[in-house]
Design a protein around this motif. Structure first.
Motif, PDB file in Angstrom:
ATOM      1  N   SER A 127       0.845  -1.231   0.041  1.00  0.00           N
ATOM      2  CA  SER A 127      -0.090   0.016  -0.084  1.00  0.00           C
ATOM      3  C   SER A 127       0.943   1.210   0.021  1.00  0.00           C
ATOM      4  O   SER A 127       0.440   2.307  -0.269  1.00  0.00           O
ATOM      5  N   PHE A 128       2.112   1.140   0.459  1.00  0.00           N
ATOM      6  CA  PHE A 128       3.243   2.226   0.591  1.00  0.00           C
ATOM      7  C   PHE A 128       3.712   2.477  -1.114  1.00  0.00           C
ATOM      8  O   PHE A 128       4.148   3.793  -1.152  1.00  0.00           O
ATOM      9  N   TYR A 129       3.711   1.751  -2.203  1.00  0.00           N
ATOM     10  CA  TYR A 129       4.340   2.043  -3.313  1.00  0.00           C
ATOM     11  C   TYR A 129       3.571   3.167  -3.933  1.00  0.00           C
ATOM     12  O   TYR A 129       4.374   4.100  -4.650  1.00  0.00           O
ATOM     13  N   PRO A 130       2.294   3.439  -4.142  1.00  0.00           N
ATOM     14  CA  PRO A 130       1.727   4.662  -4.637  1.00  0.00           C
ATOM     15  C   PRO A 130       2.108   6.032  -4.022  1.00  0.00           C
ATOM     16  O   PRO A 130       2.375   6.967  -4.836  1.00  0.00           O
ATOM     17  N   THR A 131       2.508   6.014  -2.826  1.00  0.00           N
ATOM     18  CA  THR A 131       2.933   7.169  -2.080  1.00  0.00           C
ATOM     19  C   THR A 131       4.614   7.391  -2.501  1.00  0.00           C
ATOM     20  O   THR A 131       5.027   8.472  -2.926  1.00  0.00           O
ATOM     21  N   LEU A 132       5.196   6.134  -2.562  1.00  0.00           N
ATOM     22  CA  LEU A 132       6.708   6.270  -2.983  1.00  0.00           C
ATOM     23  C   LEU A 132       6.795   6.787  -4.447  1.00  0.00           C
ATOM     24  O   LEU A 132       7.731   7.456  -4.931  1.00  0.00           O
ATOM     25  N   ASN A 133       5.938   6.353  -5.417  1.00  0.00           N
ATOM     26  CA  ASN A 133       5.729   6.632  -6.649  1.00  0.00           C
ATOM     27  C   ASN A 133       5.623   8.173  -6.840  1.00  0.00           C
ATOM     28  O   ASN A 133       5.904   8.856  -7.533  1.00  0.00           O
ATOM     29  N   SER A 134       4.766   8.659  -6.215  1.00  0.00           N
ATOM     30  CA  SER A 134       4.462  10.274  -5.752  1.00  0.00           C
ATOM     31  C   SER A 134       5.734  10.768  -5.520  1.00  0.00           C
ATOM     32  O   SER A 134       6.022  12.090  -6.104  1.00  0.00           O
ATOM     33  N   LEU A 135       6.551  10.311  -4.600  1.00  0.00           N
ATOM     34  CA  LEU A 135       7.754  11.054  -4.273  1.00  0.00           C
ATOM     35  C   LEU A 135       8.747  11.012  -5.514  1.00  0.00           C
ATOM     36  O   LEU A 135       9.615  11.853  -5.464  1.00  0.00           O
ATOM     37  N   VAL A 136       8.816   9.887  -6.127  1.00  0.00           N
ATOM     38  CA  VAL A 136       9.777   9.629  -7.022  1.00  0.00           C
ATOM     39  C   VAL A 136       9.355  10.842  -8.082  1.00  0.00           C
ATOM     40  O   VAL A 136      10.324  11.470  -8.880  1.00  0.00           O
ATOM     41  N   THR A 137       8.116  10.989  -8.484  1.00  0.00           N
ATOM     42  CA  THR A 137       7.761  11.954  -9.413  1.00  0.00           C
ATOM     43  C   THR A 137       8.193  13.629  -9.018  1.00  0.00           C
ATOM     44  O   THR A 137       8.972  14.100  -9.783  1.00  0.00           O
ATOM     45  N   VAL A 138       8.024  13.832  -7.805  1.00  0.00           N
ATOM     46  CA  VAL A 138       8.515  15.022  -7.533  1.00  0.00           C
ATOM     47  C   VAL A 138      10.127  15.145  -7.313  1.00  0.00           C
ATOM     48  O   VAL A 138      10.668  16.314  -7.522  1.00  0.00           O
ATOM     49  N   PHE A 139      10.916  14.220  -6.828  1.00  0.00           N
ATOM     50  CA  PHE A 139      12.150  14.083  -6.641  1.00  0.00           C
ATOM     51  C   PHE A 139      12.714  14.195  -8.118  1.00  0.00           C
ATOM     52  O   PHE A 139      13.934  14.813  -8.272  1.00  0.00           O
ATOM     53  N   LYS A 140      12.239  13.546  -9.069  1.00  0.00           N
ATOM     54  CA  LYS A 140      12.765  13.777 -10.468  1.00  0.00           C
ATOM     55  C   LYS A 140      12.375  15.177 -11.025  1.00  0.00           C
ATOM     56  O   LYS A 140      13.380  15.617 -11.844  1.00  0.00           O
ATOM     57  N   GLU A 141      11.498  15.775 -10.496  1.00  0.00           N
ATOM     58  CA  GLU A 141      11.158  17.048 -11.421  1.00  0.00           C
ATOM     59  C   GLU A 141      12.142  18.193 -10.504  1.00  0.00           C
ATOM     60  O   GLU A 141      12.456  18.969 -11.043  1.00  0.00           O
ATOM     61  N   PHE A 142      12.004  18.117  -9.187  1.00  0.00           N
ATOM     62  CA  PHE A 142      12.967  18.865  -8.401  1.00  0.00           C
ATOM     63  C   PHE A 142      14.283  18.299  -8.120  1.00  0.00           C
ATOM     64  O   PHE A 142      14.430  17.573  -7.084  1.00  0.00           O
ATOM     65  N   ASP A 143      15.345  18.410  -8.930  1.00  0.00           N
ATOM     66  CA  ASP A 143      16.522  17.486  -8.641  1.00  0.00           C
ATOM     67  C   ASP A 143      17.551  18.408  -8.245  1.00  0.00           C
ATOM     68  O   ASP A 143      18.873  17.989  -8.332  1.00  0.00           O
ATOM     69  N   LYS A 144      17.379  19.472  -7.397  1.00  0.00           N
ATOM     70  CA  LYS A 144      18.578  20.230  -7.007  1.00  0.00           C
ATOM     71  C   LYS A 144      18.689  20.098  -5.498  1.00  0.00           C
ATOM     72  O   LYS A 144      19.421  20.844  -4.958  1.00  0.00           O
ATOM     73  N   ASN A 145      18.096  19.032  -4.826  1.00  0.00           N
ATOM     74  CA  ASN A 145      18.434  18.798  -3.544  1.00  0.00           C
ATOM     75  C   ASN A 145      18.948  17.537  -3.066  1.00  0.00           C
ATOM     76  O   ASN A 145      18.501  16.647  -3.860  1.00  0.00           O
ATOM     77  N   GLY A 146      19.560  17.245  -2.256  1.00  0.00           N
ATOM     78  CA  GLY A 146      19.856  15.898  -1.631  1.00  0.00           C
ATOM     79  C   GLY A 146      18.892  15.375  -0.795  1.00  0.00           C
ATOM     80  O   GLY A 146      17.802  16.157  -0.432  1.00  0.00           O
ATOM     81  N   ILE A 147      18.694  13.995  -0.751  1.00  0.00           N
ATOM     82  CA  ILE A 147      17.649  13.246  -0.167  1.00  0.00           C
ATOM     83  C   ILE A 147      18.215  12.444   0.863  1.00  0.00           C
ATOM     84  O   ILE A 147      18.856  11.572   0.659  1.00  0.00           O
ATOM     85  N   ASP A 148      18.030  12.852   2.155  1.00  0.00           N
ATOM     86  CA  ASP A 148      18.721  12.203   3.114  1.00  0.00           C
ATOM     87  C   ASP A 148      17.484  11.023   3.992  1.00  0.00           C
ATOM     88  O   ASP A 148      16.614  11.740   4.421  1.00  0.00           O
ATOM     89  N   ILE A 149      17.818   9.981   3.834  1.00  0.00           N
ATOM     90  CA  ILE A 149      16.430   8.910   4.117  1.00  0.00           C
ATOM     91  C   ILE A 149      17.284   8.361   5.712  1.00  0.00           C
ATOM     92  O   ILE A 149      18.315   7.804   5.718  1.00  0.00           O
TER      93      ILE A 149
END
Length: 218
Positions: free
Chosen positions: A125-147
């Motif tokens: 059930s978490f995959y759709p949320t992660l896919n939304s993040l992928v979309t935003v992170f690819k569009e806005f690609d000027k920052n680091g992502i610390d998990i």
């Protein structure tokens, strides 16, 4: 009086330049919060430019400083404004919290929507949320992502440390596998060492079991 008048002109020119600055990340005219950031940067730049120039070039130095300061102050703030708006829109109803501190965005994803108990396998059930993040992170690609993965204090420290590492890495691997540049991503397990609630209650432990993603300027 002459010095006061000159400084007033510098400040006015700084504000004007900040308002007219195009965002270096998007090419759009800056507005909103970025106008504030840009105005502050422009005035600061003007003061520094004036102070570091010779007396006869002080006005010119102030204007150059204002332009540089305005662009630097407004650019990334405007970028974060746009990214924050996109994230809030796409994450409505997902259970993910979007928090902003200055120009840093943090996404807080509770364990009940990300992973099954004692597992680092992403819940279906978490995959759709992660896919939304992928979309935003690819569009806005000027920052680091610390998990960062977090657990409650139940169980051994070693178990929790390994679990938090594995969960952070699972999210990182999914983002990278779906086109987010891996050199932007870091993954870290904090185990139970950074609680945000008391581990003495079930409600508190549930809050502590989470994954956080922090977006920062590269």
């Amino acid at each position: 009086m002459s010095n006061v008048r000159n400084f007033a002109l510098i400040v006015a020119a700084s504000t004007f330049l900040a308002a007219c600055t195009n965002n270096p990340y998007t090419g759009e005219s800056e507005a909103g919060k970025a106008g504030i950031y840009g105005g502050i940067g422009a005035v600061t730049g003007a003061v520094i430019g004036a102070a570091t120039s010779s007396k006869k070039d002080r006005g010119k130095g102030a204007l150059i400083g204002a332009a540089v300061g305005g662009a630097a102050g407004g650019g990334y703030g405007y970028y974060v404004d746009k990214q924050e708006a996109q994230l809030r829109q796409k994450l409505v109803g997902t259970g993910v919290q979007v928090q902003r501190n200055g120009d840093q965005l943090t996404l807080i994803m509770p364990g009940n929507i990300t992973f099954a108990s004692n597992s680092s396998d992403i819940s279906s059930s978490f995959y759709p949320t992660l896919n939304s993040l992928v979309t935003v992170f690819k569009e806005f690609d000027k920052n680091g992502i610390d998990i960062t993965g977090h657990t409650d204090s139940t169980g051994s420290l070693a178990l929790n440390q390994n679990l938090s590492n594995a969960r952070a890495q699972s999210v990182a691997s999914y983002l990278a596998a779906n086109g987010v540049a891996s050199n932007r991503i870091s993954a870290f397990g904090a185990g139970p060492n950074q609680p945000i609630a008391s581990n003495a209650t079930e409600a508190g432990r549930a809050q502590n079991r989470r994954v956080e993603i922090t977006l920062r300027q590269l």
